[in-house]
Design an enzyme around this catalytic site. Structure first.
Site, PDB file in Angstrom:
ATOM      1  N   ASN A 102      18.741   8.530 -33.233  1.00 55.59           N
ATOM      2  CA  ASN A 102      18.231   9.808 -33.748  1.00 55.59           C
ATOM      3  C   ASN A 102      19.141  10.953 -33.315  1.00 55.59           C
ATOM      4  OD1 ASN A 102      16.155   8.284 -34.711  1.00 55.59           O
ATOM      5  ND2 ASN A 102      14.757   8.778 -33.042  1.00 55.59           N
ATOM      6  N   HIS A 119      24.581   8.453 -32.664  1.00 51.52           N
ATOM      7  CA  HIS A 119      24.938   9.161 -33.898  1.00 51.52           C
ATOM      8  C   HIS A 119      25.075  10.667 -33.718  1.00 51.52           C
ATOM      9  CE1 HIS A 119      23.195   5.528 -36.332  1.00 51.52           C
ATOM     10  NE2 HIS A 119      24.341   5.263 -35.750  1.00 51.52           N
ATOM     11  N   CYS A 130      39.691  20.680 -33.745  1.00 51.68           N
ATOM     12  CA  CYS A 130      40.003  20.370 -32.336  1.00 51.68           C
ATOM     13  C   CYS A 130      38.876  19.616 -31.637  1.00 51.68           C
ATOM     14  CB  CYS A 130      40.366  21.636 -31.561  1.00 51.68           C
ATOM     15  SG  CYS A 130      38.956  22.722 -31.212  1.00 51.68           S
ATOM     16  N   CYS A 147      35.952  27.947 -35.631  1.00 49.19           N
ATOM     17  CA  CYS A 147      36.108  27.708 -34.196  1.00 49.19           C
ATOM     18  C   CYS A 147      36.767  28.916 -33.531  1.00 49.19           C
ATOM     19  CB  CYS A 147      36.979  26.470 -34.023  1.00 49.19           C
ATOM     20  SG  CYS A 147      37.421  26.082 -32.346  1.00 49.19           S
ATOM     21  N   SER A 189      14.803   0.041 -38.029  1.00 44.01           N
ATOM     22  CA  SER A 189      14.728  -1.060 -38.994  1.00 44.01           C
ATOM     23  C   SER A 189      15.593  -2.241 -38.566  1.00 44.01           C
ATOM     24  CB  SER A 189      15.154  -0.569 -40.375  1.00 44.01           C
ATOM     25  OG  SER A 189      16.439   0.012 -40.287  1.00 44.01           O
ATOM     26  N   ASN A 213       7.097  -1.550 -33.815  1.00 42.92           N
ATOM     27  CA  ASN A 213       7.385  -1.084 -35.174  1.00 42.92           C
ATOM     28  C   ASN A 213       6.120  -1.176 -36.005  1.00 42.92           C
ATOM     29  OD1 ASN A 213       8.553  -0.828 -37.935  1.00 42.92           O
ATOM     30  ND2 ASN A 213      10.494  -1.041 -36.843  1.00 42.92           N
TER      31      ASN A 213
HETATM   32  N1  APR Z   1       6.086   3.931 -35.194  1.00 44.34           N
HETATM   33  C1  APR Z   1       6.871   2.822 -35.136  1.00 44.34           C
HETATM   34  N2  APR Z   1       7.744   2.483 -36.113  1.00 44.34           N
HETATM   35  C2  APR Z   1       7.818   3.289 -37.174  1.00 44.34           C
HETATM   36  C3  APR Z   1       7.029   4.458 -37.326  1.00 44.34           C
HETATM   37  C4  APR Z   1       6.121   4.764 -36.260  1.00 44.34           C
HETATM   38  N3  APR Z   1       5.327   5.844 -36.304  1.00 44.34           N
HETATM   39  N4  APR Z   1       7.338   5.047 -38.514  1.00 44.34           N
HETATM   40  C5  APR Z   1       8.295   4.288 -39.077  1.00 44.34           C
HETATM   41  N5  APR Z   1       8.579   3.215 -38.277  1.00 44.34           N
HETATM   42  C6  APR Z   1       9.605   2.186 -38.486  1.00 44.34           C
HETATM   43  C7  APR Z   1       9.770   1.700 -39.898  1.00 44.34           C
HETATM   44  O1  APR Z   1       8.941   0.591 -40.150  1.00 44.34           O
HETATM   45  C8  APR Z   1      11.259   1.306 -39.929  1.00 44.34           C
HETATM   46  O2  APR Z   1      11.434  -0.041 -39.504  1.00 44.34           O
HETATM   47  O3  APR Z   1      10.826   2.802 -38.140  1.00 44.34           O
HETATM   48  C9  APR Z   1      11.887   2.207 -38.870  1.00 44.34           C
HETATM   49  C10 APR Z   1      12.758   3.314 -39.435  1.00 44.34           C
HETATM   50  O4  APR Z   1      13.843   2.708 -40.070  1.00 44.34           O
HETATM   51  P1  APR Z   1      15.064   3.562 -40.669  1.00 44.34           P
HETATM   52  O5  APR Z   1      14.512   4.705 -41.478  1.00 44.34           O
HETATM   53  O6  APR Z   1      16.007   2.608 -41.283  1.00 44.34           O
HETATM   54  O7  APR Z   1      15.678   4.260 -39.376  1.00 44.34           O
HETATM   55  P2  APR Z   1      16.713   3.720 -38.317  1.00 44.34           P
HETATM   56  O8  APR Z   1      16.535   2.290 -38.016  1.00 44.34           O
HETATM   57  O9  APR Z   1      16.676   4.720 -37.213  1.00 44.34           O
HETATM   58  O10 APR Z   1      18.064   3.910 -39.105  1.00 44.34           O
HETATM   59  C11 APR Z   1      19.265   3.819 -38.415  1.00 44.34           C
HETATM   60  O11 APR Z   1      20.506   4.636 -40.291  1.00 44.34           O
HETATM   61  O12 APR Z   1      20.106   6.192 -41.956  1.00 44.34           O
HETATM   62  C12 APR Z   1      20.909   5.858 -40.855  1.00 44.34           C
HETATM   63  O13 APR Z   1      21.993   7.225 -39.319  1.00 44.34           O
HETATM   64  C13 APR Z   1      20.736   6.921 -39.841  1.00 44.34           C
HETATM   65  O14 APR Z   1      20.223   6.786 -37.526  1.00 44.34           O
HETATM   66  C14 APR Z   1      19.887   6.264 -38.784  1.00 44.34           C
HETATM   67  C15 APR Z   1      20.265   4.809 -38.919  1.00 44.34           C
END
Ligand code: APR
Length: 244
Positions: A102, A119, A130, A147, A189, A213
């Site tokens: 995040n 990230h 720079c 800058c 995810s 999750n």
């Molecule tokens: N509690 C637990 N899990 C949750 C909740 C919650 N309240 N809400 C959503 N989720 C889960 C979803 O089921 C999903 O598996 O969080 C996950 C979010 O998945 P993504 O949106 O793919 O996010 P993430 O895994 O952080 O993505 C990684 O991908 O888009 C790029 O750079 C971006 O940092 C991000 C990276």
């Protein structure tokens, strides 16, 4: 959802733990995901028009404005009980390293100390030439701010598609994953590399894998404990069960 007694026991004795967090942890704070934020004026663009080095070269103002809007949103949100529970785990477990995908800085705002930002952080701005972080800039200027040191265009300090992760971040995250006893994968995810591979690295070195999750992910078959539900509910309950 009951917390498994074996997990409580494991955490009470754990000297080293790691948590990898994703968008799901910030969801309950109301932080929109990249896709969720693409509404109104922004819906017409593809992610690669807004979050790549090429997009910034082509149209720096468009990219700056997109991030200025998201930064303004992030500045209004607060950590939720999931962030606070993770900060508490950091105080309880002798070595607890948070690795986050995040960019909202909410773990630090909740009091977590050791945070590896894979990230970057949308609250920070850096020079596209720079690389130096800017301390002040004019947020809504008609031109992209420059800058103070070198005059280069300022940009958000986040990792765009096709860019390298911040120097040292992945190495530090991989080392933490290899050396921990318990590895949490929370609200992610488990699809985006290289973060996803960290759980596999931890597991192959003998760590217990705990997934929190809303739904099953590609990591679920590998997990020793799966807690399905909202991170903002499960994490405080877990902390209460272990140290309450
Ligand atoms: N509690 C637990 N899990 C949750 C909740 C919650 N309240 N809400 C959503 N989720 C889960 C979803 O089921 C999903 O598996 O969080 C996950 C979010 O998945 P993504 O949106 O793919 O996010 P993430 O895994 O952080 O993505 C990684 O991908 O888009 C790029 O750079 C971006 O940092 C991000 C990276």
């Amino acid at each position: 959802m009951e917390i498994p007694p074996a997990l409580i026991e494991l955490l009470r004795n754990a000297e080293r733990a790691v948590a990898l967090t994703g968008a799901g942890v910030s969801q309950e704070s109301g932080v929109p995901t990249f896709r969720d934020a693409q509404i109104g004026l922004w819906a017409q663009y593809r992610p690669e028009d807004l979050a790549t080095p090429e997009a910034f070269q082509r149209n720096p103002k468009l990219v700056w404005d997109w991030y200025a809007e998201r930064r303004a949103k992030v500045n209004t949100v607060e950590p939720n009980p999931g962030h606070h529970a993770l900060a508490e785990m950091g105080r309880r477990i002798p070595s607890f390293i948070l690795i986050t995908q995040n960019v909202d800085g909410l773990h630090q705002k909740a009091g977590s100390r050791e945070v590896i930002e894979l990230h970057g952080n949308i609250r920070r701005v850096k020079c596209s030439e720079c690389g130096q972080n800017a301390i002040r800039w004019q947020e809504n200027s008609p031109e992209v701010p420059r800058c103070f040191s070198c005059g280069g265009l300022l940009r958000p300090d986040v990792v765009w598609f096709g860019e390298m992760l911040p120097a040292g971040a992945l190495e530090a995250a991989a080392a933490a994953a290899r050396n921990c006893r318990v590895f949490f994968s929370i609200g992610t995810s488990g699809l985006v590399q290289p973060a996803a591979s960290l759980a596999y690295a931890a597991k192959s070195r003998g760590a217990a894998l705990v997934e929190i999750n809303l739904e099953p992910t590609p990591l679920t078959p590998l997990a020793d404990f799966c807690l399905h539900g909202r991170a903002g509910q499960i994490l405080p309950k877990l902390v209460g069960a272990v140290w309450g």
